[in-house]
Design a protein around this motif. Structure first.
Motif, PDB file in Angstrom:
ATOM      1  N   ALA A   1       0.814  -1.219   0.000  1.00 13.77           N
ATOM      2  CA  ALA A   1       0.000   0.000   0.000  1.00 13.77           C
ATOM      3  C   ALA A   1       0.843   1.262   0.000  1.00 13.77           C
ATOM      4  O   ALA A   1       0.339   2.351  -0.313  1.00 13.77           O
TER       5      ALA A   1
ATOM      6  N   THR B   1       0.782   3.788  -2.945  1.00 12.52           N
ATOM      7  CA  THR B   1      -0.209   4.868  -3.033  1.00 12.52           C
ATOM      8  C   THR B   1       0.455   6.232  -2.866  1.00 12.52           C
ATOM      9  O   THR B   1       0.112   7.191  -3.563  1.00 12.52           O
TER      10      THR B   1
ATOM     11  N   THR C   1      -8.153  -0.670  -3.093  1.00 13.32           N
ATOM     12  CA  THR C   1      -8.100  -1.724  -2.089  1.00 13.32           C
ATOM     13  C   THR C   1      -9.513  -2.220  -1.799  1.00 13.32           C
ATOM     14  O   THR C   1     -10.480  -1.723  -2.373  1.00 13.32           O
TER      15      THR C   1
END
Length: 221
Positions: A50, A53, A87
């Motif tokens: 993640a 991002t 997500t």
């Protein structure tokens, strides 16, 4: 949170780095950013992955060409053909192509960036993601300007600025205005005529009189 970063997972450190950068603490942000950029390719969990991002924004902000290339290639491999990324919660990060375009541009490959931004605009517009459309238009303008298509770049940047103003996106608006000022300056240096003056010139070249030119352009003589 920045005073105790070690207890945070990678995504937390990425968020803090982005916040520090926005707050103007560039050196502290870079200290947090660098190990995250280096470790992305070894990500094994969703929490680690993640970080991409925020790395999409951090790497270009630090002019880290090598990291932009690595992050771009990693995202392409992870996406496996998906046109968008996000997500399993209510969050949307926009088209994959637009994110790749941002990395292409920062990595010094404006031609590839333009192609990615074009694709990204189609996806973001179809999904109604208007803020990402504004960002994509500005990115495409910057990419086209770097490849020499300044006239189209300026038009896109003006549209992006108008979008950003309407959507209350001050950061994007500042970036668009700054790009427009620089691009317009360069365009005037090459061609001092405005768009309207080019229209007049084209009609004069057809041997039209002043009155005929004025009529065609709905202007007074």
């Amino acid at each position: 949170l920045a005073e105790d970063v070690d207890r945070h997972p990678p995504i937390g450190r990425a968020v803090i780095a982005a916040a520090l950068l926005l707050a103007g603490e560039r050196d502290r942000a870079r200290i947090l950013y660098e190990p995250l950029a280096a470790s992305l390719v070894h990500a094994r969990t969703n929490m680690e992955a993640a970080t991409a991002t925020f790395l999409v924004h951090l790497a270009p902000a630090f002019d880290d060409v090598a990291a932009c290339t690595v992050i771009r290639d990693w995202m392409i491999a992870q996406a496996d053909g998906s046109p968008a990324i996000g997500t399993g919660v209510v969050v949307y990060l926009g088209s994959l192509a637009r994110n790749l375009g941002q990395l292409d541009l920062a990595a010094g490959d404006p031609a590839a960036a333009a192609a990615h931004f074009e694709k990204g605009l189609v996806v973001d517009a179809a999904l109604g993601a208007q803020p990402f459309v504004a960002i994509g238009r500005l990115g495409l303008a910057q990419a086209l300007g770097a490849t020499g298509d300044v006239r189209r770049a300026i038009k896109l940047a003006r549209t992006a600025a108008a979008d950003a103003r309407r959507l209350d996106m001050p950061g994007t608006l500042r970036a668009a205005d700054a790009y427009l000022a620089e691009a317009t300056r360069k365009a005037r240096a090459v061609d001092p005529l405005t768009d309207r003056e080019h229209e007049v010139l084209a009609l004069v070249a057809q041997a039209m009189s002043n009155r005929e030119v004025a009529g065609a352009l709905v202007l007074s003589e």
